[in-house]
Design a protein around this motif. Structure first.
Motif, PDB file in Angstrom:
ATOM      1  N   UNK A 260      40.850  50.609  11.607  1.00  0.00           N
ATOM      2  CA  UNK A 260      39.605  50.143  12.196  1.00  0.00           C
ATOM      3  C   UNK A 260      39.936  48.900  12.996  1.00  0.00           C
ATOM      4  N   UNK A 261      39.367  48.773  14.184  1.00  0.00           N
ATOM      5  CA  UNK A 261      39.515  47.561  14.986  1.00  0.00           C
ATOM      6  C   UNK A 261      38.219  46.774  14.888  1.00  0.00           C
ATOM      7  N   UNK A 262      38.303  45.524  14.435  1.00  0.00           N
ATOM      8  CA  UNK A 262      37.125  44.663  14.377  1.00  0.00           C
ATOM      9  C   UNK A 262      37.383  43.452  15.249  1.00  0.00           C
ATOM     10  N   UNK A 263      36.363  43.055  15.988  1.00  0.00           N
ATOM     11  CA  UNK A 263      36.515  41.977  16.952  1.00  0.00           C
ATOM     12  C   UNK A 263      36.003  40.674  16.358  1.00  0.00           C
ATOM     13  N   UNK A 264      36.964  39.850  15.936  1.00  0.00           N
ATOM     14  CA  UNK A 264      36.698  38.581  15.276  1.00  0.00           C
ATOM     15  C   UNK A 264      37.200  37.448  16.150  1.00  0.00           C
ATOM     16  N   UNK A 265      36.857  36.216  15.793  1.00  0.00           N
ATOM     17  CA  UNK A 265      37.392  35.101  16.564  1.00  0.00           C
ATOM     18  C   UNK A 265      38.856  34.863  16.171  1.00  0.00           C
ATOM     19  N   UNK A 266      39.511  34.038  16.925  1.00  0.00           N
ATOM     20  CA  UNK A 266      40.949  33.810  16.750  1.00  0.00           C
ATOM     21  C   UNK A 266      41.279  33.253  15.362  1.00  0.00           C
ATOM     22  N   UNK A 267      40.481  32.321  14.891  1.00  0.00           N
ATOM     23  CA  UNK A 267      40.730  31.718  13.575  1.00  0.00           C
ATOM     24  C   UNK A 267      40.660  32.768  12.462  1.00  0.00           C
ATOM     25  N   UNK A 268      39.609  33.580  12.463  1.00  0.00           N
ATOM     26  CA  UNK A 268      39.445  34.619  11.435  1.00  0.00           C
ATOM     27  C   UNK A 268      40.566  35.655  11.524  1.00  0.00           C
ATOM     28  N   UNK A 269      40.891  36.048  12.736  1.00  0.00           N
ATOM     29  CA  UNK A 269      41.958  37.031  12.936  1.00  0.00           C
ATOM     30  C   UNK A 269      43.283  36.513  12.390  1.00  0.00           C
ATOM     31  N   UNK A 270      43.632  35.287  12.754  1.00  0.00           N
ATOM     32  CA  UNK A 270      44.897  34.704  12.290  1.00  0.00           C
ATOM     33  C   UNK A 270      44.932  34.570  10.774  1.00  0.00           C
ATOM     34  N   UNK A 271      43.815  34.171  10.177  1.00  0.00           N
ATOM     35  CA  UNK A 271      43.775  33.991   8.727  1.00  0.00           C
ATOM     36  C   UNK A 271      43.990  35.312   7.994  1.00  0.00           C
ATOM     37  N   UNK A 272      43.269  36.361   8.390  1.00  0.00           N
ATOM     38  CA  UNK A 272      43.432  37.659   7.739  1.00  0.00           C
ATOM     39  C   UNK A 272      44.848  38.195   7.926  1.00  0.00           C
ATOM     40  N   UNK A 273      45.354  38.121   9.148  1.00  0.00           N
ATOM     41  CA  UNK A 273      46.680  38.669   9.437  1.00  0.00           C
ATOM     42  C   UNK A 273      47.775  37.919   8.687  1.00  0.00           C
ATOM     43  N   UNK A 274      47.627  36.619   8.521  1.00  0.00           N
ATOM     44  CA  UNK A 274      48.639  35.817   7.828  1.00  0.00           C
ATOM     45  C   UNK A 274      48.629  36.056   6.320  1.00  0.00           C
ATOM     46  N   UNK A 275      47.441  36.197   5.748  1.00  0.00           N
ATOM     47  CA  UNK A 275      47.330  36.321   4.293  1.00  0.00           C
ATOM     48  C   UNK A 275      47.520  37.741   3.773  1.00  0.00           C
ATOM     49  N   UNK A 276      47.310  38.728   4.613  1.00  0.00           N
ATOM     50  CA  UNK A 276      47.423  40.122   4.186  1.00  0.00           C
ATOM     51  C   UNK A 276      48.122  40.956   5.259  1.00  0.00           C
ATOM     52  N   UNK A 277      49.393  40.635   5.574  1.00  0.00           N
ATOM     53  CA  UNK A 277      50.065  41.328   6.689  1.00  0.00           C
ATOM     54  C   UNK A 277      50.283  42.828   6.477  1.00  0.00           C
ATOM     55  N   UNK A 278      50.249  43.300   5.244  1.00  0.00           N
ATOM     56  CA  UNK A 278      50.422  44.738   5.021  1.00  0.00           C
ATOM     57  C   UNK A 278      49.112  45.506   5.241  1.00  0.00           C
ATOM     58  N   UNK A 279      48.014  44.778   5.357  1.00  0.00           N
ATOM     59  CA  UNK A 279      46.700  45.394   5.527  1.00  0.00           C
ATOM     60  C   UNK A 279      46.151  45.143   6.941  1.00  0.00           C
ATOM     61  N   UNK A 280      46.325  43.928   7.438  1.00  0.00           N
ATOM     62  CA  UNK A 280      45.730  43.509   8.702  1.00  0.00           C
ATOM     63  C   UNK A 280      46.804  43.076   9.692  1.00  0.00           C
ATOM     64  N   UNK A 281      46.590  43.427  10.944  1.00  0.00           N
ATOM     65  CA  UNK A 281      47.468  42.949  12.009  1.00  0.00           C
ATOM     66  C   UNK A 281      46.608  42.531  13.198  1.00  0.00           C
ATOM     67  N   UNK A 282      47.174  41.680  14.011  1.00  0.00           N
ATOM     68  CA  UNK A 282      46.451  41.186  15.182  1.00  0.00           C
ATOM     69  C   UNK A 282      46.299  42.300  16.209  1.00  0.00           C
ATOM     70  N   UNK A 283      45.160  42.314  16.847  1.00  0.00           N
ATOM     71  CA  UNK A 283      44.845  43.293  17.873  1.00  0.00           C
ATOM     72  C   UNK A 283      44.785  42.567  19.210  1.00  0.00           C
TER      73      UNK A 283
END
Length: 139
Positions: free
Chosen positions: A52-75
């Motif tokens: 799923x692609x969700x459009x979040x701000x840069x801060x939220x995107x970076x936080x999710x991608x950093x804390x859960x790299x096996x689940x979330x990646x930057x789009x």
């Protein structure tokens, strides 16, 4: 977690959550399904149904991608960070609800968000079994 669901079930769950948000529509966007509020896309679902692609701000995107790299990646959209790619097989229903609502809030008009919050506040206070506004005891 959505990990035990078939991709079609994960897609159905995403659709149910997204369209439950006020004024949300599902519309085609090239080969993707898109979820929009007042015409603004807040999430897309590729046809394979595994992300799923969700459009979040840069801060939220970076936080999710950093804390859960096996689940979330930057789009990325070209050179611009546009949101988050979520692996549906590793994302819980609660996380999907949170991510979709966060993205929806970014695109929804303020009055629509305020009305949504007010409705949720009313329904949560009525489900707590609080006493009536008159102060009297409930029967």
């Amino acid at each position: 977690m959505a990990s035990r669901d078939e991709p079609a079930n994960a897609q159905a769950l995403v659709r149910r959550i997204a369209v439950s948000l006020p004024e949300t529509t599902e519309e085609p966007h090239f080969e993707l399904a898109s979820f929009r509020v007042r015409g603004k896309i807040f999430a897309t679902l590729p046809p394979a149904g595994d992300v799923l692609h969700v459009f979040l701000d840069e801060h939220e995107t970076n936080a999710f991608a950093a804390h859960h790299p096996s689940v979330y990646s930057k789009l990325w959209w070209g050179k611009r960070l546009s949101g988050l790619r979520c692996r549906l097989d590793r994302t819980s229903r609660t996380e999907l609800e949170e991510l979709l609502e966060t993205a929806w809030r970014r695109g929804a008009p303020k009055r629509v968000v305020a009305a949504h919050d007010q409705d949720r506040s009313r329904s949560s206070s009525s489900s707590t079994g609080s006493t009536p506004a008159s102060g009297g005891a409930m029967p």
